[in-house]
Design a protein around this motif. Structure first.
Motif, PDB file in Angstrom:
ATOM      1  N   ARG A   1      -9.221   4.171  -5.397  1.00 18.21           N
ATOM      2  CA  ARG A   1      -8.488   3.123  -4.673  1.00 18.21           C
ATOM      3  C   ARG A   1      -7.339   3.724  -3.869  1.00 18.21           C
TER       4      ARG A   1
ATOM      5  N   SER B   1      -9.984  -3.785   4.029  1.00 18.79           N
ATOM      6  CA  SER B   1     -10.781  -3.791   2.796  1.00 18.79           C
ATOM      7  C   SER B   1     -11.912  -2.771   2.775  1.00 18.79           C
TER       8      SER B   1
ATOM      9  N   PRO C   1     -13.803   0.445   2.174  1.00 19.73           N
ATOM     10  CA  PRO C   1     -13.520   1.705   1.455  1.00 19.73           C
ATOM     11  C   PRO C   1     -14.025   2.916   2.240  1.00 19.73           C
TER      12      PRO C   1
ATOM     13  N   GLN D   1      -8.931   4.011 -10.101  1.00 23.29           N
ATOM     14  CA  GLN D   1      -7.584   4.009  -9.540  1.00 23.29           C
ATOM     15  C   GLN D   1      -7.403   5.137  -8.528  1.00 23.29           C
TER      16      GLN D   1
ATOM     17  N   ASN E   1      -8.886   5.513  -0.877  1.00 20.96           N
ATOM     18  CA  ASN E   1      -9.358   4.562   0.134  1.00 20.96           C
ATOM     19  C   ASN E   1      -8.192   3.950   0.905  1.00 20.96           C
TER      20      ASN E   1
ATOM     21  N   HIS F   1       0.830  -1.209   0.000  1.00 19.98           N
ATOM     22  CA  HIS F   1       0.000   0.000   0.000  1.00 19.98           C
ATOM     23  C   HIS F   1       0.865   1.259   0.000  1.00 19.98           C
TER      24      HIS F   1
ATOM     25  N   LEU G   1     -11.541  -2.848  -1.050  1.00 23.29           N
ATOM     26  CA  LEU G   1     -10.120  -3.063  -1.306  1.00 23.29           C
ATOM     27  C   LEU G   1      -9.781  -4.543  -1.187  1.00 23.29           C
TER      28      LEU G   1
ATOM     29  N   TYR H   1     -16.044  -0.427  -4.419  1.00 25.75           N
ATOM     30  CA  TYR H   1     -14.731   0.098  -4.046  1.00 25.75           C
ATOM     31  C   TYR H   1     -14.049  -0.704  -2.941  1.00 25.75           C
TER      32      TYR H   1
END
Length: 575
Positions: A269, A488, A490, A266, A272, A251, A540, A538
């Motif tokens: 992501r 995970s 968002p 993107q 988030n 990350h 993750l 969204y």
């Protein structure tokens, strides 16, 4: 033919002028993007629109005329605007006029290329240009069947959103700019900007460069040959804390990379992940401050040894109960004593191991609490690993009992096929017929009788230790579920949906309501995505995956003595 004209509400109070926008012939609609005011020169207007077309790849053109009688009360101006259609020729020429402060509008579309000019029926649809420009239209999770009305409306909405989003260059000209063109649109009063955002953009460059260097150094150390030796790499792959640290390292590398996000997913992501990291670290710092306050780590270390002794005493009492006559059941005395003493010896070894570590427990807990500054998820993964190490004896009991139980179940199944004149064909993976002689049947009968009478004793130990193992697994599973939730979820998308719901638009028909009684006019509102759709869109990816076993498959594995794990890591095979 019914023509839909999407008109921005910010232009309803604009001075008289001409309408600039884009035609959508496939959807029989037009999107008004701005109102161009006097004075202007037609040649300069055409040149400006051609430049906008090259920059945006959108067919921006003059759609028609706009008359606001509040500012201009002369009848000659209305006629002049209508005659402008000869300069900006098009198949359809829109004429929209507003009668002062009243809600009475006049909207018409004139066919100029026909032998006999005629008016088309027009439906005027208000839309908030700012919301459409800043929002992202999401396709439905379950697309509608082609040919249906919902699919056609979703296609029309996508075309409108795409037209407004790609016309960003047109909205960069406000009324304070010195030039031959003066427009009214959602940014006419000045381009929106934020000093804080600009300062963060300037500071993010050096910070990302420094973070990239540090992450490169950490990645080089992790890839060194010393850490990739067999014992170390095996241990690192089995520790949840190492998996979580590697996940967070990916990350950080994604956030510090110089490559910009090319698409809206993107960008979302990255946002988030950034919010998830901030929340994770903030919760970890809160946990660390709570543990270090009032010497809570020392109190926790002092209570850990008595708790371990109490658990060991309870296990010893449980084994003593199993070695007797549990619940009045008749057990095999010899096998019962062997299994009981074997497990009692393991408990003795575990207690010795705990007391050997007792002087270092407070220091270990101190460093574990310090690791919470890396994030709450790292602390939870370390807690899960510590729980696995402290209950390693229970795991050993479960494995011993499951293997012994499975050995007897498989032996009984094989001997049962012997009685029926069958055998298992290993090459063809099927049961075939087979003839056995008298000696084989006699030995098989003896073995079947022995295994059958020893099975209740083994099954009882297997049942007890399976329940204990499941208790530990449930606690670890809850910790991993919390870690996966933080990894995970968002959070930025959910906050955006809560605070600015129009930013996440659903590809469903706009909520429309009648606005004006004089002509067919509708006022539109953006339908935002539901919270469930936001999470599903969204969410993750996380590093752990869960088996898709049904309850029937799980009960079958427990009955046959197969080892059960509540989760497994990607790339690993479940036993």
């Amino acid at each position: 033919m019914v023509l839909k004209v999407f008109f921005p509400s910010c232009c309803s109070s604009a001075d008289s002028g001409i309408l600039v926008g884009h035609w959508l012939p496939q959807q029989s609609s037009a999107v008004v993007l701005a109102v161009l005011h006097f004075p202007f020169i037609p040649v300069q207007v055409r040149k400006y629109l051609s430049e906008v077309q090259r920059a945006t790849q959108v067919g921006v053109c003059v759609l028609g005329s706009w008359t606001n009688s509040k500012q201009e009360k002369e009848e000659s101006l209305r006629q002049f605007l209508a005659d402008l259609g000869t300069l900006f020729s098009h198949e359809l020429w829109l004429q929209i006029s507003k009668e002062g402060d009243s809600k009475f509008w006049s909207c018409s579309a004139l066919q100029r290329r026909c032998s006999r000019p005629r008016e088309e029926e027009v439906i005027l649809v208000y839309y908030e240009q700012r919301e459409v420009m800043l929002s992202q239209l999401h396709p439905p999770l379950r697309p509608a069947a082609p040919g249906r009305q919902g699919a056609a409306q979703a296609c029309q909405l996508a075309a409108v959103f795409d037209t407004v989003a790609r016309s960003k260059v047109l909205f960069m000209t406000d009324r304070y700019d010195e030039g031959p063109i003066r427009l009214t649109h959602w940014q006419s009063e000045g381009v929106e900007a934020s000093i804080v955002v600009e300062l963060l953009k300037q500071a993010s460059g050096p910070a990302c460069l420094l973070l990239t260097c540090l992450l490169s150094l950490v990645s080089w150390i992790c890839r060194s040959r010393v850490l990739n030796l067999w014992p170390l790499c095996f241990v690192w792959s089995k520790l949840s804390a190492c998996e979580q640290l590697g996940h967070r390292l990916q990350h950080l590398q994604l956030l510090s990379s110089s490559r910009k996000a090319q698409t809206q997913p993107q960008l979302m992501r990255k946002a988030n992940i950034f919010v998830s990291l901030l929340l994770d670290v903030a919760l970890g710092l809160l946990l660390m401050s709570w543990l270090y306050r009032k010497n809570r780590i020392g109190h926790l270390a002092d209570t850990l040894i008595p708790v371990a002794d109490h658990v060991a005493e309870e296990l010893q009492e449980l084994l003593q109960w199993l070695m007797g006559a549990p619940a009045g059941l008749k057990m095999n005395r010899a096998l019962d004593q062997v299994l009981g003493r074997f497990f009692l010896y393991h408990i003795h070894l575990w207690i010795s191991y705990i007391h050997l570590l007792s002087p270092f427990i407070e220091m270990i807990l101190w460093y574990v609490a310090l690791s919470a500054c890396l994030g709450l998820t790292v602390a939870l993964c370390i807690l899960s690993d510590i729980l696995a190490l402290l209950t390693f004896h229970i795991y050993c009991f479960y494995v011993y009992g499951a293997r012994l139980y499975r050995l007897k179940v498989c032996g009984l199944a094989s001997l049962w096929r012997l009685f029926r004149g069958k055998k298992w064909n290993v090459l063809r993976q099927r049961v075939d017929s087979c003839s056995y002689d008298l000696d084989q049947l006699f030995i098989g009968t003896l073995l079947f009788t022995i295994l059958l009478f020893l099975l209740p004793t083994t099954a009882l130990y297997y049942l007890v230790f399976t329940l204990l193992r499941l208790l530990v697994v449930i606690v670890q599973g809850l910790l991993h579920l919390l870690v996966d939730l933080i990894n995970s979820l968002p959070l930025y998308s959910l906050l955006l949906r809560l605070c600015r719901s129009y930013r996440l638009a659903a590809a469903s028909p706009w909520g429309c309501s009648p606005a004006l009684p004089a002509c067919p006019c509708l006022s539109s509102q953006i339908n935002p995505l539901s919270y469930g759709s936001v999470v599903q869109t969204y969410r993750l990816p996380t590093y752990s995956c869960y088996p898709k076993d049904s309850w029937a498959s799980l009960c079958k594995k427990l009955f046959l003595g197969e080892l059960i794990y509540p989760w497994k890591h990607k790339g690993e095979k479940q036993d």
